[in-house]
Design a protein around this motif. Structure first.
Motif, PDB file in Angstrom:
ATOM      1  N   ALA A 209     -23.315 -18.760   6.806  1.00  0.00           N
ATOM      2  CA  ALA A 209     -23.526 -17.610   5.958  1.00  0.00           C
ATOM      3  C   ALA A 209     -22.268 -17.347   5.146  1.00  0.00           C
ATOM      4  O   ALA A 209     -21.188 -17.212   5.675  1.00  0.00           O
ATOM      5  N   GLY A 210     -22.402 -17.315   3.887  1.00  0.00           N
ATOM      6  CA  GLY A 210     -21.224 -17.118   3.054  1.00  0.00           C
ATOM      7  C   GLY A 210     -21.203 -15.705   2.543  1.00  0.00           C
ATOM      8  O   GLY A 210     -22.223 -15.047   2.432  1.00  0.00           O
ATOM      9  N   LEU A 211     -20.060 -15.227   2.227  1.00  0.00           N
ATOM     10  CA  LEU A 211     -19.953 -13.886   1.682  1.00  0.00           C
ATOM     11  C   LEU A 211     -19.079 -13.950   0.461  1.00  0.00           C
ATOM     12  O   LEU A 211     -17.939 -14.356   0.526  1.00  0.00           O
ATOM     13  N   SER A 212     -19.615 -13.550  -0.639  1.00  0.00           N
ATOM     14  CA  SER A 212     -18.774 -13.586  -1.817  1.00  0.00           C
ATOM     15  C   SER A 212     -17.985 -12.298  -1.832  1.00  0.00           C
ATOM     16  O   SER A 212     -18.478 -11.229  -1.575  1.00  0.00           O
ATOM     17  N   PHE A 213     -16.738 -12.412  -2.090  1.00  0.00           N
ATOM     18  CA  PHE A 213     -15.798 -11.375  -1.755  1.00  0.00           C
ATOM     19  C   PHE A 213     -14.885 -11.250  -2.947  1.00  0.00           C
ATOM     20  O   PHE A 213     -13.679 -11.163  -2.826  1.00  0.00           O
ATOM     21  N   GLY A 214     -15.443 -11.339  -4.082  1.00  0.00           N
ATOM     22  CA  GLY A 214     -14.597 -11.599  -5.231  1.00  0.00           C
ATOM     23  C   GLY A 214     -14.174 -10.359  -5.982  1.00  0.00           C
ATOM     24  O   GLY A 214     -14.708  -9.278  -5.817  1.00  0.00           O
TER      25      GLY A 214
ATOM     26  N   THR B 180     -14.829 -22.034  -4.176  1.00  0.00           N
ATOM     27  CA  THR B 180     -15.266 -21.925  -2.785  1.00  0.00           C
ATOM     28  C   THR B 180     -14.100 -22.239  -1.852  1.00  0.00           C
ATOM     29  O   THR B 180     -13.407 -23.235  -2.039  1.00  0.00           O
ATOM     30  N   LEU B 181     -13.899 -21.367  -0.877  1.00  0.00           N
ATOM     31  CA  LEU B 181     -12.911 -21.631   0.170  1.00  0.00           C
ATOM     32  C   LEU B 181     -13.658 -21.905   1.465  1.00  0.00           C
ATOM     33  O   LEU B 181     -14.376 -21.046   1.967  1.00  0.00           O
TER      34      LEU B 181
ATOM     35  N   PHE C  75      -8.339 -14.397   7.597  1.00  0.00           N
ATOM     36  CA  PHE C  75      -7.207 -14.639   6.708  1.00  0.00           C
ATOM     37  C   PHE C  75      -7.687 -14.975   5.293  1.00  0.00           C
ATOM     38  O   PHE C  75      -7.218 -14.401   4.304  1.00  0.00           O
ATOM     39  N   LEU C  76      -8.651 -15.892   5.181  1.00  0.00           N
ATOM     40  CA  LEU C  76      -9.125 -16.293   3.851  1.00  0.00           C
ATOM     41  C   LEU C  76      -9.805 -15.133   3.135  1.00  0.00           C
ATOM     42  O   LEU C  76      -9.597 -14.920   1.940  1.00  0.00           O
ATOM     43  N   ARG C  77     -10.616 -14.388   3.861  1.00  0.00           N
ATOM     44  CA  ARG C  77     -11.324 -13.275   3.225  1.00  0.00           C
ATOM     45  C   ARG C  77     -10.339 -12.205   2.765  1.00  0.00           C
ATOM     46  O   ARG C  77     -10.473 -11.634   1.683  1.00  0.00           O
ATOM     47  N   GLU C  78      -9.355 -11.930   3.610  1.00  0.00           N
ATOM     48  CA  GLU C  78      -8.356 -10.922   3.248  1.00  0.00           C
ATOM     49  C   GLU C  78      -7.584 -11.374   2.008  1.00  0.00           C
ATOM     50  O   GLU C  78      -7.414 -10.630   1.057  1.00  0.00           O
ATOM     51  N   MET C  79      -7.167 -12.650   2.028  1.00  0.00           N
ATOM     52  CA  MET C  79      -6.336 -13.139   0.931  1.00  0.00           C
ATOM     53  C   MET C  79      -7.131 -13.281  -0.359  1.00  0.00           C
ATOM     54  O   MET C  79      -6.615 -13.015  -1.449  1.00  0.00           O
ATOM     55  N   SER C  80      -8.412 -13.679  -0.246  1.00  0.00           N
ATOM     56  CA  SER C  80      -9.158 -13.982  -1.464  1.00  0.00           C
ATOM     57  C   SER C  80      -9.351 -12.741  -2.326  1.00  0.00           C
ATOM     58  O   SER C  80      -9.445 -12.840  -3.544  1.00  0.00           O
TER      59      SER C  80
ATOM     60  N   VAL D 245     -10.125 -15.427 -10.678  1.00  0.00           N
ATOM     61  CA  VAL D 245     -11.187 -16.297 -10.185  1.00  0.00           C
ATOM     62  C   VAL D 245     -11.978 -15.535  -9.126  1.00  0.00           C
ATOM     63  O   VAL D 245     -11.415 -14.695  -8.423  1.00  0.00           O
ATOM     64  N   ASN D 246     -13.283 -15.798  -9.043  1.00  0.00           N
ATOM     65  CA  ASN D 246     -14.067 -15.267  -7.937  1.00  0.00           C
ATOM     66  C   ASN D 246     -13.989 -16.233  -6.763  1.00  0.00           C
ATOM     67  O   ASN D 246     -14.318 -17.400  -6.910  1.00  0.00           O
ATOM     68  N   PHE D 247     -13.576 -15.730  -5.604  1.00  0.00           N
ATOM     69  CA  PHE D 247     -13.515 -16.607  -4.448  1.00  0.00           C
ATOM     70  C   PHE D 247     -14.688 -16.343  -3.521  1.00  0.00           C
ATOM     71  O   PHE D 247     -15.065 -15.200  -3.286  1.00  0.00           O
ATOM     72  N   VAL D 248     -15.277 -17.412  -3.013  1.00  0.00           N
ATOM     73  CA  VAL D 248     -16.370 -17.318  -2.067  1.00  0.00           C
ATOM     74  C   VAL D 248     -15.914 -18.032  -0.800  1.00  0.00           C
ATOM     75  O   VAL D 248     -15.491 -19.178  -0.858  1.00  0.00           O
TER      76      VAL D 248
END
Lengths: 324, 502
Positions: free
Chosen positions: A16-21, A37-38, A51-56, A65-68
């Motif tokens: 399940a991905g969450l776009s967090f952009g 995409t990360l 960590f990735l969600r916080e940083m993105s 950029v939009n990070f997912v």
């Protein structure tokens, strides 16, 4: 910060991905993609995932950029590596690195491994801390070494899993100090913590963000950090080096991508990471987590990862975990 | 009483109460789908909770866990497939009852026992978090080893008469448990270079293969296609008279569940099996177990719902997750800036009492949601067999695929289907195999770790009081059942001899 719920891939359970952009904020030099995409092998809520969600969130602002974040779990990172290795090296997809993916590459011989990827930029080092139970008689590493030399089995060392970095650190510690105490493996950090709290093992290694609640409640006491300098938020904690044990551990967190990325993409990443590390809100987050910012651009990161892999391999062979 | 008013306040001022009901509903559905374990049901939900307030989010996750532990029993009873690992012990008597046309009754018992187990577990969680957390600390390696051995001693009573076959099946289970990474040295064992096998074989794959796939093969063997199975299409909660027979089993199940839930690494499936066995041992009709015993459903279902509550003890008191599901729940707390651990009660009492209140609502609403959802489930399984079998096949395959998004697991489940088929054909019992599988790792890892601590000295096992107690219980039980079996056999032999004379 704007949350965009909804990119839950219905069928793809667990990935399940969450776009967090964060959209907008055009940077001086435009990144070649709007959405990046990360990938992480950690499941939702796990260390690298958080960590990735916080940083993105911050990175999206810095790089325009939009990070997912996408969780590709399974095979201890093997599935995530396969996904990366078969994706285009155009800067649209990256991987959140931890020592796990190198370990898995060495241990399980997956179809695609870390050599099918290249390091883009390193972001943090996770400081490794030596800790004991609060009422432990050992106040310093020297106390510990002395007791362990007098009666090795009375001072069992606890580590998480057999192939883990902290096991490697404990074995190095034994080598440097000449102690012969048993190193007891566990199923994970939680079990290890219980073993320390109920006195099964005398000492263990961990990370501040995992130990925070126990430190605060006064259940455990910290003896040393395996860092080059003292930690800014724990100024009284001596490093191992200060206590005469010359051991520094570099557990890294960074970004890797498919092999053959264009140089300009790597440069944009290095610039973007440099920018977020200065962001005061992000800084507050990572200071609280006791992460040490350590920016390494691709030119430095790639040889660092290669050297880490070599060292890891030598360790695995030496302890019979890996057949030569 | 301060806590109750806090909980009430939190529940009436946030959407937590809806989260509790919604969570249970999703949990029951997720748990009922084979392959969607409670932890996967939670992981799927987690991203949706990012935008919620912390209490609503955690109540939603907690309620899902509660619902999923119950949901697993639905396919266990209706299609001989445990929806979750912890429902494996329910399969035997539940499916037997369903084949007798008493499926609705079995579902009712499982639902009512689940609610009772959940509520008892919750009361223990609220009142005894502190002492229970000491139980978790008291268990060191030798104690866990002894617990595993006590669990394995259950094989004797799960073997349905043929102890040799039971031991062989259990050994097979223990062997499957050795596949993967060696817990101490990190060397890979029996993985044949396959990265998919590195972390071992998921229990649910073995269980679904052995129970469900082999059932499909058996059904294909005996074409009885035109007919449907049952006549009963309504869920039936146990009457007061039945319940009087069940309370003992439910009490045993809840007790075992509370105890096992607290200990990291033990978990729902071990609790379900141990309570099944204890219920059989203390039952007035032990011979009915394995042949549609109501108590054989009540005990494990009460146990796994009790586990879902007390599994929060190590999370709340140490910040240590005792199971995958608890780990995801804890991940949810971290995402919302709540740090589980010793300081949580002091720093966030509102959150803690809100969570307890939410779980109470979840356990109670489970009763109503269960009744509501059971009638369509019963209708579904009463469709003509060809459709039903095809649908189960698709359901099982998509469920198993979804664990790792891997076709490798599909081959594994087929392989274990063949294993299960052979076991059936040659009359081997399944439960010992499953038991060996779930206990193998616990026993092996903790045996070797204990010896590592003492440099190979076995005295640690009887010098640790808990270990000594549990091992003695296992020995007593083994000797007791052996003596009983011999006496029964002698009596039977005598009867035959008398019959021959007369």
């Amino acid at each position: 910060m704007r949350f965009e719920l909804g990119r839950i891939a219905g069928a793809a359970i667990l990935s399940a991905g969450l776009s967090f952009g964060v959209a907008g904020a055009v940077s001086a030099q435009d990144y070649p993609h709007d959405t990046v995409t990360l990938v992480t092998h950690s499941s939702a809520g796990g260390g690298t995932d958080v960590f990735l969600r916080e940083m993105s969130g911050f990175l999206g602002k810095a790089m325009g950029v939009n990070f997912v974040v996408e969780n590709v779990t399974g095979g201890s990172g093997a599935n995530a590596m396969a996904k990366l290795a078969t994706s285009p090296a155009d800067g649209s997809i990256f991987y959140g690195t931890t020592p796990t993916y190198i370990n898995t590459s060495l241990l399980s011989n997956p179809e695609y491994d870390f050599t099918d990827m290249e390091g883009v930029v390193n972001v943090f080092l996770d400081p490794q801390i030596v800790f004991v139970k609060a009422d432990s008689p050992y106040q310093t590493l020297a106390d510990l070494i002395e007791a362990a030399k007098a009666d090795p089995t009375s001072v069992p060392f606890g580590v998480t899993t057999p192939g883990s970095l902290d096991r490697q650190v404990m074995e190095q510690f034994k080598e440097i100090t000449g102690v012969t105490s048993p190193v007891i493996t566990h199923d994970g950090g939680g079990e290890l913590l219980i073993s320390v709290l109920n006195g099964t093992v005398a000492v263990a290694i961990g990370e501040i963000q995992e130990l925070g609640p126990q430190i605060e409640a006064g259940e455990i006491r910290l003896l040393a950090s395996y860092t080059e300098e003292r930690l800014p938020n724990l100024p009284d904690l001596q490093t191992a080096r200060e206590q005469g044990v010359d051991l520094v551990v570099t557990k890294f967190r960074g970004i890797a991508g498919p092999k053959g990325l264009p140089q300009e993409v790597k440069d944009l990443w290095a610039a973007g990471i440099a920018k977020v590390l200065e962001d005061p809100d992000f800084k507050a987050w990572y200071m609280e987590q006791s992460l040490i910012p350590r920016l390494m651009p691709a030119a430095e990161y790639e040889p660092f990862l290669a050297a880490f892999a070599e060292e890891q391999k030598a360790f695995l062979i030496q302890y019979g975990i890996l057949q030569q | 009483m301060d806590g109750i008013s806090t909980a009430f306040n939190v529940l009436t001022t946030t959407p937590a109460i809806f989260a509790a009901i919604g969570g249970v509903a999703w949990g029951i559905i997720g748990g009922a789908l084979p392959g969607i374990s409670p932890s996967i049901a939670l992981a799927l939900l987690l991203p949706f909770t990012y935008g919620m307030d912390p209490i609503t989010a955690i109540v939603l996750l907690g309620a899902t866990y509660v619902g999923a532990e119950y949901g697993g029993s639905i396919p266990a009873i209706l299609i001989n497939t445990p929806g979750t690992n912890a429902a494996a012990a329910t399969v035997v008597d539940g499916y037997y009852m369903h084949r007798e046309g008493r499926g609705g009754e079995a579902l009712g018992i499982s639902l009512q026992s689940g609610v009772i187990g959940g509520l008892i577990g919750l009361i223990f969680l609220i009142v005894f978090t502190e002492p229970l957390s000491r139980v978790a600390l008291a268990f060191n390696f030798p104690a866990y080893f002894a617990l595993g051995i006590l669990g394995l001693s259950v094989i004797v009573s799960l073997s349905n008469g043929s102890l040799i076959k039971g031991m062989m099946a259990a050994t097979l289970g223990l062997m499957i448990a050795t596949i993967g990474t060696d817990p101490l040295s990190g060397v890979t064992r029996f993985t044949f270079g396959e990265p998919e096998l590195l972390t071992g074989i998921e229990y649910v794959i073995v269980m679904v293969g052995v129970f469900a796939m082999s059932e499909l093969m058996m059904t294909a063997n005996t074409p009885d296609w035109g007919k449907t199975d049952g006549k009963q299409t309504r869920i039936k909660l146990p009457s007061f008279k039945t319940w009087r027979k069940l309370w003992k089993a439910q009490g045993i199940g809840s007790g075992v569940g509370i105890f096992e839930g607290v200990m990291p690494g033990a978990g729902g499936s071990i609790a379900a099996f141990m309570s099944y066995n204890e219920a059989k041992r203390w039952s007035s009709e032990p011979e009915k177990f394995g042949k549609g015993s109501e108590e054989g459903i009540a005990a494990p279902e009460a146990a796994n719902n009790a586990v879902a509550c007390t599994a929060l003890v190590p999370v709340l008191s140490f910040g240590i997750p005792g199971s995958n599901s608890a780990a995801i729940l804890m991940g949810g707390m971290l995402i919302h800036g709540l740090t589980p651990g010793p300081m949580l009660f002091q720093k966030e009492p509102e959150f803690v009492y809100g969570l307890f209140g939410g779980l109470a609502v979840a356990n109670i609403s489970q009763l109503f949601l269960g009744i509501l959802m059971m009638t369509p489930a019963l209708w579904l399984v009463n469709r003509p067999k060809p459709y039903l079998m095809a649908a189960i096949f698709a359901l099982v395959f998509s469920g198993i695929y979804s664990i790792h998004n891997s076709t490798y697991d599909l081959y594994l489940v087929l392989l274990f289907g063949v294993v299960g088929y052979l076991l059936r054909v040659f009359g081997f019992p399944f439960l010992p195999l499953v038991l060996g599988l779930v206990l193998g790792y616990l026993v092996e890892a903790n045996y070797r770790r204990s010896l590592e601590l003492t440099a190979g000295d076995h005295r640690i096992f009887w010098e640790t009081p808990i270990s000594l107690g549990l091992l003695s219980a296992a020995v007593l039980f083994l000797v007791g059942s052996a003596v009983r079996d011999i006496l029964v056999a002698r009596k039977a032999a005598k009867k035959v001899a008398e019959g021959a004379q007369g």
